[in-house]
Scaffold this motif. Structure first.
Motif, mmCIF file in Angstrom:
data_model
loop_
_atom_site.group_PDB
_atom_site.id
_atom_site.type_symbol
_atom_site.label_atom_id
_atom_site.label_comp_id
_atom_site.label_asym_id
_atom_site.label_seq_id
_atom_site.Cartn_x
_atom_site.Cartn_y
_atom_site.Cartn_z
ATOM 1 N N HIS A 67 0.831 -1.211 0.000
ATOM 2 C CA HIS A 67 0.000 0.000 0.000
ATOM 3 C C HIS A 67 0.861 1.254 0.000
ATOM 4 O O HIS A 67 1.843 1.336 0.742
ATOM 5 N N PRO A 68 0.461 2.234 -0.811
ATOM 6 C CA PRO A 68 1.212 3.495 -0.820
ATOM 7 C C PRO A 68 0.894 4.296 0.433
ATOM 8 O O PRO A 68 -0.177 4.145 1.019
ATOM 9 N N ASP A 69 1.826 5.137 0.829
ATOM 10 C CA ASP A 69 1.556 6.054 1.942
ATOM 11 C C ASP A 69 0.391 6.955 1.581
ATOM 12 O O ASP A 69 0.168 7.261 0.403
ATOM 13 N N LEU A 70 -0.337 7.383 2.586
ATOM 14 C CA LEU A 70 -1.385 8.379 2.363
ATOM 15 C C LEU A 70 -0.712 9.730 2.180
ATOM 16 O O LEU A 70 0.145 10.117 2.989
ATOM 17 N N SER A 84 -6.436 3.897 -5.822
ATOM 18 C CA SER A 84 -5.849 4.577 -4.684
ATOM 19 C C SER A 84 -5.979 6.107 -4.820
ATOM 20 O O SER A 84 -6.269 6.805 -3.851
ATOM 21 N N GLU A 87 -9.470 7.092 -3.914
ATOM 22 C CA GLU A 87 -9.715 6.975 -2.472
ATOM 23 C C GLU A 87 -9.045 8.120 -1.710
ATOM 24 O O GLU A 87 -9.654 8.735 -0.831
ATOM 25 N N GLN A 88 -7.801 8.404 -2.071
ATOM 26 C CA GLN A 88 -7.078 9.464 -1.354
ATOM 27 C C GLN A 88 -7.694 10.827 -1.655
ATOM 28 O O GLN A 88 -7.758 11.704 -0.793
ATOM 29 N N PHE A 119 1.270 2.671 7.501
ATOM 30 C CA PHE A 119 -0.055 2.850 8.105
ATOM 31 C C PHE A 119 -1.100 2.683 7.004
ATOM 32 O O PHE A 119 -1.022 3.352 5.969
ATOM 33 N N VAL A 120 -2.050 1.776 7.232
ATOM 34 C CA VAL A 120 -3.108 1.550 6.233
ATOM 35 C C VAL A 120 -4.467 1.797 6.881
ATOM 36 O O VAL A 120 -4.754 1.284 7.970
ATOM 37 N N ILE A 121 -5.272 2.587 6.185
ATOM 38 C CA ILE A 121 -6.645 2.846 6.643
ATOM 39 C C ILE A 121 -7.516 2.976 5.402
ATOM 40 O O ILE A 121 -7.032 3.401 4.339
ATOM 41 N N CYS A 122 -8.792 2.578 5.532
ATOM 42 C CA CYS A 122 -9.718 2.714 4.398
ATOM 43 C C CYS A 122 -10.059 4.197 4.244
ATOM 44 O O CYS A 122 -10.882 4.728 4.986
ATOM 45 N N ALA A 123 -9.418 4.835 3.279
ATOM 46 C CA ALA A 123 -9.524 6.294 3.140
ATOM 47 C C ALA A 123 -10.954 6.725 2.808
ATOM 48 O O ALA A 123 -11.399 7.779 3.253
ATOM 49 N N LYS A 124 -11.687 5.875 2.070
ATOM 50 C CA LYS A 124 -13.050 6.262 1.691
ATOM 51 C C LYS A 124 -13.983 6.304 2.895
ATOM 52 O O LYS A 124 -15.045 6.889 2.834
ATOM 53 N N ILE A 157 -11.093 -1.797 2.295
ATOM 54 C CA ILE A 157 -10.749 -1.204 0.992
ATOM 55 C C ILE A 157 -11.190 -2.150 -0.119
ATOM 56 O O ILE A 157 -11.805 -1.755 -1.113
ATOM 57 N N ARG A 161 -13.852 -1.611 -3.185
ATOM 58 C CA ARG A 161 -13.413 -1.743 -4.585
ATOM 59 C C ARG A 161 -14.302 -2.751 -5.318
ATOM 60 O O ARG A 161 -14.676 -2.540 -6.473
#
Ligand code: 2AL
Length: 181
Positions: A67-70, A84, A87-88, A119-124, A157, A161
């Motif tokens: 996962h990419p950084d936010l 991504s 979402e971001q 750090f991973v979080i469901c941005a949506k 996530i 999707r």
């Protein structure tokens, strides 16, 4: 799209459609293809989740590392995957004030230094304020807690999707009756 359409896909069509339901982990989609036919989309989703749950700790860490950084390097350089990026953007991370970007960047670094994965979080399901609050809190957790929490976020996530893909119109080409000459 309905499940019959997904079940009728060739491997390549299936990969083109579902290959990024887990960010940059097409291996998972490739493995799940062999579980067809699915009764419904929930069963397809559960096959993805079962695959992830069966991974050893190093595999789960690997999924998180894909996962990419936010609001990180890829967002700035325009190299995020389409999913991504959407979402971001939806979480407001494409319009951070410079001080917010710097705060998130420092927290992302501290988090990665501590856990060895991003750090991973469901941005949506969040927005920038909640994301900053969550990373500040979660960086205090144990590695085991964060492995579990991160994987739960990957599943959220993935769920969204898959919902997006389901809401696509069924491609007419695969259903069309060949025109008789
Ligand atoms: C992401 C991402 O790219 N999309 C999303 O919902 N979360 N990345 C992350 N590090 O949490």
């Amino acid at each position: 799209m309905d499940i019959a359409t997904a079940n009728a896909m060739t491997y390549q069509e299936f990969m083109d459609t579902f290959g990024n339901v887990v960010e940059k982990c097409p291996l998972i989609t490739a493995a799940v293809w062999s579980k067809r036919p699915f009764d419904n989309f929930l069963q397809l989703e559960n096959s993805v989740f079962d695959f992830i749950d069966a991974l050893p700790t190093s595999g789960k860490q690997g999924v998180l590392r894909c996962h990419p950084d936010l609001a990180g390097r890829e967002l700035l350089s325009g190299t995020l995957t389409a999913e991504s990026r959407r979402e971001q953007h939806q979480a407001g991370l494409t319009s951070l004030k410079p001080e917010e970007r710097q705060e998130l960047s420092q927290l992302n670094s501290s988090y990665k230094d501590k856990f060895g994965f991003p750090f991973v979080i469901c941005a949506k399901m969040s927005e920038k304020g909640k994301i900053l609050q969550q990373i500040s809190e979660r960086v205090q957790n144990s590695p085991q807690q964060e492995l579990c929490q991160g994987i739960e976020e990957v599943k959220k996530i993935c769920h969204l999707r898959l919902q997006d893909i389901r809401s696509l119109a069924t491609p007419t080409s695969s259903l069309a009756t060949p025109t008789k000459l």
